[in-house]
Design a protein around this motif. Structure first.
Motif, PDB file in Angstrom:
ATOM      1  N   UNK A 127      40.175  40.864 -49.402  1.00 24.99           N
ATOM      2  CA  UNK A 127      40.442  42.286 -49.066  1.00 24.99           C
ATOM      3  C   UNK A 127      39.356  42.934 -48.199  1.00 24.99           C
ATOM      4  N   UNK A 128      39.761  43.810 -47.074  1.00 24.69           N
ATOM      5  CA  UNK A 128      38.421  44.373 -46.591  1.00 24.69           C
ATOM      6  C   UNK A 128      37.695  45.627 -47.227  1.00 24.69           C
ATOM      7  N   UNK A 129      36.476  45.683 -47.317  1.00 24.67           N
ATOM      8  CA  UNK A 129      35.636  46.699 -47.853  1.00 24.67           C
ATOM      9  C   UNK A 129      36.263  48.125 -47.263  1.00 24.67           C
ATOM     10  N   UNK A 130      36.272  49.194 -47.943  1.00 23.08           N
ATOM     11  CA  UNK A 130      36.650  50.606 -47.221  1.00 23.08           C
ATOM     12  C   UNK A 130      35.764  51.404 -47.916  1.00 23.08           C
ATOM     13  N   UNK A 131      35.627  52.273 -46.939  1.00 19.16           N
ATOM     14  CA  UNK A 131      34.562  53.677 -47.356  1.00 19.16           C
ATOM     15  C   UNK A 131      35.653  54.812 -47.579  1.00 19.16           C
ATOM     16  N   UNK A 132      35.193  55.617 -48.654  1.00 16.87           N
ATOM     17  CA  UNK A 132      36.034  56.935 -48.977  1.00 16.87           C
ATOM     18  C   UNK A 132      35.088  58.163 -48.684  1.00 16.87           C
ATOM     19  N   UNK A 133      35.177  59.092 -47.855  1.00 22.04           N
ATOM     20  CA  UNK A 133      34.258  60.008 -47.639  1.00 22.04           C
ATOM     21  C   UNK A 133      34.757  61.084 -48.654  1.00 22.04           C
ATOM     22  N   UNK A 134      33.544  62.014 -48.643  1.00 21.14           N
ATOM     23  CA  UNK A 134      33.917  63.263 -49.628  1.00 21.14           C
ATOM     24  C   UNK A 134      35.043  63.957 -49.563  1.00 21.14           C
ATOM     25  N   UNK A 135      35.565  64.154 -48.239  1.00 25.65           N
ATOM     26  CA  UNK A 135      36.658  64.885 -48.052  1.00 25.65           C
ATOM     27  C   UNK A 135      37.941  63.907 -48.128  1.00 25.65           C
ATOM     28  N   UNK A 136      37.932  62.811 -48.709  1.00 22.70           N
ATOM     29  CA  UNK A 136      38.972  61.885 -49.087  1.00 22.70           C
ATOM     30  C   UNK A 136      39.579  60.861 -48.188  1.00 22.70           C
ATOM     31  N   UNK A 137      38.954  61.109 -46.948  1.00 25.20           N
ATOM     32  CA  UNK A 137      39.357  60.049 -45.735  1.00 25.20           C
ATOM     33  C   UNK A 137      38.776  58.799 -46.347  1.00 25.20           C
ATOM     34  N   UNK A 138      39.721  57.849 -45.804  1.00 17.56           N
ATOM     35  CA  UNK A 138      39.044  56.373 -46.241  1.00 17.56           C
ATOM     36  C   UNK A 138      39.373  55.497 -44.819  1.00 17.56           C
ATOM     37  N   UNK A 139      38.393  54.564 -44.546  1.00 12.22           N
ATOM     38  CA  UNK A 139      38.613  53.635 -43.503  1.00 12.22           C
ATOM     39  C   UNK A 139      37.885  52.690 -43.776  1.00 12.22           C
ATOM     40  N   UNK A 140      38.144  51.473 -43.072  1.00 21.53           N
ATOM     41  CA  UNK A 140      37.346  50.009 -43.130  1.00 21.53           C
ATOM     42  C   UNK A 140      35.971  50.256 -42.986  1.00 21.53           C
ATOM     43  N   UNK A 141      35.151  49.776 -43.926  1.00 21.82           N
ATOM     44  CA  UNK A 141      33.917  49.755 -43.703  1.00 21.82           C
ATOM     45  C   UNK A 141      33.215  49.137 -42.565  1.00 21.82           C
ATOM     46  N   UNK A 142      33.782  48.137 -42.274  1.00 20.10           N
ATOM     47  CA  UNK A 142      33.405  47.285 -40.840  1.00 20.10           C
ATOM     48  C   UNK A 142      33.359  48.281 -39.780  1.00 20.10           C
ATOM     49  N   UNK A 143      34.302  49.178 -39.493  1.00 17.43           N
ATOM     50  CA  UNK A 143      34.416  50.018 -38.509  1.00 17.43           C
ATOM     51  C   UNK A 143      33.228  51.162 -38.452  1.00 17.43           C
ATOM     52  N   UNK A 144      33.020  51.488 -39.655  1.00 13.73           N
ATOM     53  CA  UNK A 144      32.054  52.512 -39.584  1.00 13.73           C
ATOM     54  C   UNK A 144      30.563  51.991 -39.647  1.00 13.73           C
ATOM     55  N   UNK A 145      30.108  50.602 -40.046  1.00 19.87           N
ATOM     56  CA  UNK A 145      29.073  50.065 -40.048  1.00 19.87           C
ATOM     57  C   UNK A 145      28.893  49.437 -38.400  1.00 19.87           C
ATOM     58  N   UNK A 146      30.057  49.272 -37.796  1.00 21.19           N
ATOM     59  CA  UNK A 146      29.844  48.889 -36.338  1.00 21.19           C
ATOM     60  C   UNK A 146      29.271  50.112 -35.572  1.00 21.19           C
ATOM     61  N   UNK A 147      29.772  51.233 -35.921  1.00 23.28           N
ATOM     62  CA  UNK A 147      29.427  52.433 -35.264  1.00 23.28           C
ATOM     63  C   UNK A 147      28.031  52.737 -35.724  1.00 23.28           C
ATOM     64  N   UNK A 148      27.559  52.762 -36.979  1.00 25.31           N
ATOM     65  CA  UNK A 148      26.167  52.878 -37.334  1.00 25.31           C
ATOM     66  C   UNK A 148      24.942  51.731 -36.513  1.00 25.31           C
ATOM     67  N   UNK A 149      25.712  50.527 -36.376  1.00 28.06           N
ATOM     68  CA  UNK A 149      24.782  49.583 -35.748  1.00 28.06           C
ATOM     69  C   UNK A 149      24.824  50.112 -34.140  1.00 28.06           C
ATOM     70  N   UNK A 150      25.743  50.239 -33.558  1.00 26.89           N
ATOM     71  CA  UNK A 150      25.596  50.623 -32.119  1.00 26.89           C
ATOM     72  C   UNK A 150      24.921  51.997 -31.917  1.00 26.89           C
TER      73      UNK A 150
END
Length: 182
Positions: A127-150
């Motif tokens: 299963x993919x890891x996911x992040x849930x933001x304080x506003x309730x939005x969720x998305x795959x952690x991979x994409x967010x960390x790719x953004x962070x690294x870029x």
């Protein structure tokens, strides 16, 4: 005494444009979307500035540490194997996982490997890891960390370009030229 012409060059602009041209082009789907980061924009920017102030020549290890700290100090919750975890527990988990025996034959050395191999999905369940933001939005952690690294690598390149421009300026000024960085 020999006189030198006044230079009004945009060395910094040239270097920044050159570095950006070498950067990975975003895919067509992501072009129109603003990247999502783990923290609010002002916190994200401050984290990048703090990192750059502490690391003039960042290593892959320091980039991985930056990502772990960014996860650990975020206000988010993280989904792993159907369970929700706090930011600090998640950061500790990834810190442990990157040194786990499953990576013994091919250790995690580069920050990109850390993002793609350690933080993308569970090897136990697939299963993919996911992040849930304080506003309730969720998305795959991979994409967010790719953004962070870029964003981190872009900030590093920009900082290096500024340092190089300052060195060039100092060299030209030492030779008697007047230089203005734009």
């Amino acid at each position: 005494m020999r006189s030198f012409p006044v230079f009004s060059i945009s060395v910094l602009g040239f270097l920044v444009i050159s570095v950006c041209a070498l950067a990975k082009k975003p895919d067509s789907e992501a072009k129109n979307q603003t990247p999502v980061f783990l923290n609010a924009p002002e916190v994200h920017q401050q984290q990048l500035e703090n990192f750059l102030n502490q690391h003039t020549h960042p290593s892959e290890k320091s980039k991985i540490q930056f990502l772990l700290e960014t996860i650990g100090h975020s206000p988010n919750k993280y989904l792993r194997n159907g369970q929700i975890y706090s930011a600090s527990v998640t950061a500790q988990w990834f810190k442990w996982k990157k040194t786990h025996s499953q990576f013994k034959k091919k250790p995690i050395i580069a920050a990109r490997d850390f993002v793609e191999r350690v933080t993308s999905f569970s090897l136990k369940t697939g299963l993919p890891y996911a992040v849930t933001f304080p506003d309730g939005r969720s998305m795959p952690l991979l994409k967010v960390l790719q953004n962070e690294l870029e964003a981190l690598e872009s900030a590093i390149a920009e900082s290096a370009a500024k340092l190089e421009a300052e060195k060039i300026k100092a060299t030209l000024e030492a030779a008697g030229a007047q230089v203005e960085l734009k």
